[in-house]
Design an enzyme around this catalytic site. Structure first.
Site, PDB file in Angstrom:
ATOM      1  N   SER A   1      12.896  22.086 -17.055  1.00  0.00           N
ATOM      2  CA  SER A   1      11.638  22.800 -17.246  1.00  0.00           C
ATOM      3  C   SER A   1      11.941  24.120 -17.924  1.00  0.00           C
ATOM      4  CB  SER A   1      10.996  23.033 -15.873  1.00  0.00           C
ATOM      5  OG  SER A   1      10.228  24.219 -15.891  1.00  0.00           O
TER       6      SER A   1
ATOM      7  N   LYS B   1      14.477  22.300 -11.922  1.00  0.00           N
ATOM      8  CA  LYS B   1      13.876  20.988 -12.190  1.00  0.00           C
ATOM      9  C   LYS B   1      14.773  20.017 -12.949  1.00  0.00           C
ATOM     10  CE  LYS B   1       9.460  20.581 -11.959  1.00  0.00           C
ATOM     11  NZ  LYS B   1       8.830  19.427 -11.428  1.00  0.00           N
TER      12      LYS B   1
ATOM     13  N   HIS C   1       0.831  -1.218   0.000  1.00  0.00           N
ATOM     14  CA  HIS C   1       0.000   0.000   0.000  1.00  0.00           C
ATOM     15  C   HIS C   1       0.865   1.268   0.000  1.00  0.00           C
ATOM     16  CE1 HIS C   1      -3.430  -2.635   1.095  1.00  0.00           C
ATOM     17  NE2 HIS C   1      -2.497  -3.254   1.801  1.00  0.00           N
TER      18      HIS C   1
ATOM     19  N   GLU D   1       8.353   8.567 -17.681  1.00  0.00           N
ATOM     20  CA  GLU D   1       6.948   8.881 -17.970  1.00  0.00           C
ATOM     21  C   GLU D   1       6.600   8.447 -19.393  1.00  0.00           C
ATOM     22  OE1 GLU D   1       6.655  13.065 -16.928  1.00  0.00           O
ATOM     23  OE2 GLU D   1       7.552  12.616 -14.983  1.00  0.00           O
TER      24      GLU D   1
END
Ligand code: ARG
Length: 464
Positions: free
Chosen positions: A283, A289, A162, A296
């Site tokens: 970014s 960043k 979990h 992804e």
């Protein structure tokens, strides 16, 4: 020279009007199936060799056809061949060119075969070699994970259920879980080959043929195990396509799960791994960043595999036997899935070489969340003759006490522990040691360091 004028469709004796430009464009698959040219030529060569052996065509014609086919293969591989949309697909493009090169004798090549059996023969041979390339890449991936695992046997981290701290594990054990997944994928791809290994050639349009062909001969020539049993099923069947797409989907799903995990671990909240600059992007506005875009990308592309599998399932769902034009889409689906997947495999392989565990942070996180609570319960069962349920309750009380005192379990003193269970002795404190906890999980498949070392050896030997 020939009735089969080169700017006409093969069926022009029967169908007088040229099809509309729009119909030619949507009906043609040449831009996609030209990728099958090598397989198609190999199939045609095996076919004419068989026709000659069976005395259906002469020695001279067989040789002429083979000469022409070789020439065409060269033209295509050196990019000199002009593919024409009006000839619909790779089969007709090649046959038409054969007429140009050797004249009317080209008319013998299509004796006792049809595009219906031809196209699946090509596609099966193609999927077979694509499967080999996939498994070769999976082997590389497995080797790289093994290398990482070997370096991280002693790296302690929390195992999650979990996404909450569950029990301590070695990072190598986690990595070895990935190996299980990719090893199953390899086997799944391999298993598909058994079903796929039946030669469709000779099923012709749907009934077989009255020519005295020898299907065992072409089977051997083309490297299949045996000929297919039923000509109608053969030209209708695309199960081998589904198997391939399904296997790609499952393996993509595995990659996606790992990618998602690494994205979470790379987040500032978790900070369990560092990605090298090679695999992150910046970014346009936030200068600080470093984003895990490639991970992804992998997660995102999994949807392409699922979509393609579902397209094929849907094409087949309402389709009576045997051949229908609907089936022509199978190749576009297979190629798209394969290409995206091969990219994903290679990107994934690159990522594996470009991340490092943040060992300090892993250990720190493993020391929170009362991760050794289960070890304490097991200890009570073994040393104070309690049932597991009773020990579970005692441990829960101890965890409550720790929480009340704002301490970790390993920060409780023996006196504090004894308030809950007076029989406890100093010996109990060792259960709060994470390495001790990990090393106690010696059951087969468990996370003990010894087990992991053995498992790494086992896979290293398998993979050599
Ligand atoms: N290009 C076709 C395909 O990919 C080959 C089979 C065509 N057969 C037919 N009867 N139209 O499916």
């Amino acid at each position: 020279m020939t009735k089969n004028k080169n700017n006409q469709a093969i069926w022009n004796n029967r169908i007088k009007n040229k099809s509309s430009v729009l119909f030619q464009r949507v009906g043609s698959s040449i831009n996609i199936d030209k990728r099958l040219y090598k397989e198609d030529i190999a199939g045609s060569i095996a076919h004419v060799e068989m026709l000659f052996k069976q005395k259906i065509i002469s020695f001279k014609i067989k040789n002429k056809i083979i000469y022409g086919l070789h020439k065409i293969e060269k033209e295509i591989s050196t990019k000199k061949f002009v593919f024409r949309t009006e000839y619909e697909d790779i089969h007709i493009n090649i046959e038409k060119r054969l007429f140009e090169i050797i004249g009317d004798d080209a008319g013998y090549v299509h004796t006792g075969r049809s595009r219906n059996d031809q196209v699946i023969t090509d596609l099966k041979i193609w999927i077979k070699s694509a499967t080999k390339e996939i498994n070769f890449t999976l082997d590389k991936i497995i080797k790289n994970i093994l290398k990482l695992a070997e370096k991280n046997i002693d790296t302690v981290m929390p195992g999650f259920t979990h996404l909450k701290n569950a029990q301590a594990i070695s990072f190598a054990h986690y990595l070895m879980a990935y190996i299980e997944m990719f090893y199953r994928d390899k086997k799944r791809f391999d298993n598909n080959l058994e079903n796929l290994d039946e030669n469709p050639l000779g099923s012709v349009a749907l009934t077989g043929t009255s020519f005295n062909i020898d299907r065992n001969y072409t089977t051997k020539k083309l490297g299949f195990k045996r000929p297919t049993n039923n000509s109608i099923d053969t030209v209708s069947d695309r199960d081998f396509v589904l198997d391939f797409l399904y296997s790609i989907s499952v393996c993509s799903m595995h990659i996606s799960r790992v990618a998602e995990e690494l994205i979470i671990w790379n987040s500032d909240g978790f900070n369990l791994i560092n990605l090298s600059d090679k695999v992150v992007t910046g970014s346009s506005i936030m200068p600080q960043k470093k984003n895990p875009d490639l991970l992804e990308y992998l997660r995102g592309k999994t949807s392409t595999s699922y979509g393609n599998l579902f397209s094929m399932l849907t094409i087949l769902k309402g389709l009576p036997l045997s051949y229908f034009k609907d089936l022509q889409d199978d190749k576009e689906i297979v190629f798209r899935s394969n290409d995206t997947f091969i990219d994903s495999l290679n990107i994934f392989d690159e990522l594996l070489k470009n991340f490092n565990p943040n060992k300090k942070r892993m250990l720190e996180l493993a020391n929170s969340g009362h991760i050794t609570a289960t070890d304490l319960a097991d200890y009570l069962v073994k040393n104070h003759s309690m049932s597991f349920r009773k020990a579970y309750q005692k441990t829960a009380d101890i965890v409550n006490l720790a929480e009340k005192k704002k301490k970790n379990l390993n920060q409780l003193t023996l006196e504090e522990l004894k308030k809950i269970e007076p029989k406890l002795t100093i010996d109990v404190l060792k259960v709060f040691d994470l390495r001790n906890s990990i090393n106690s999980k010696k059951s087969y498949g468990g996370t003990s360091f010894e087990n992991i070392k053995k498992m790494i050896m086992k896979y290293k030997n398998k993979n050599d």
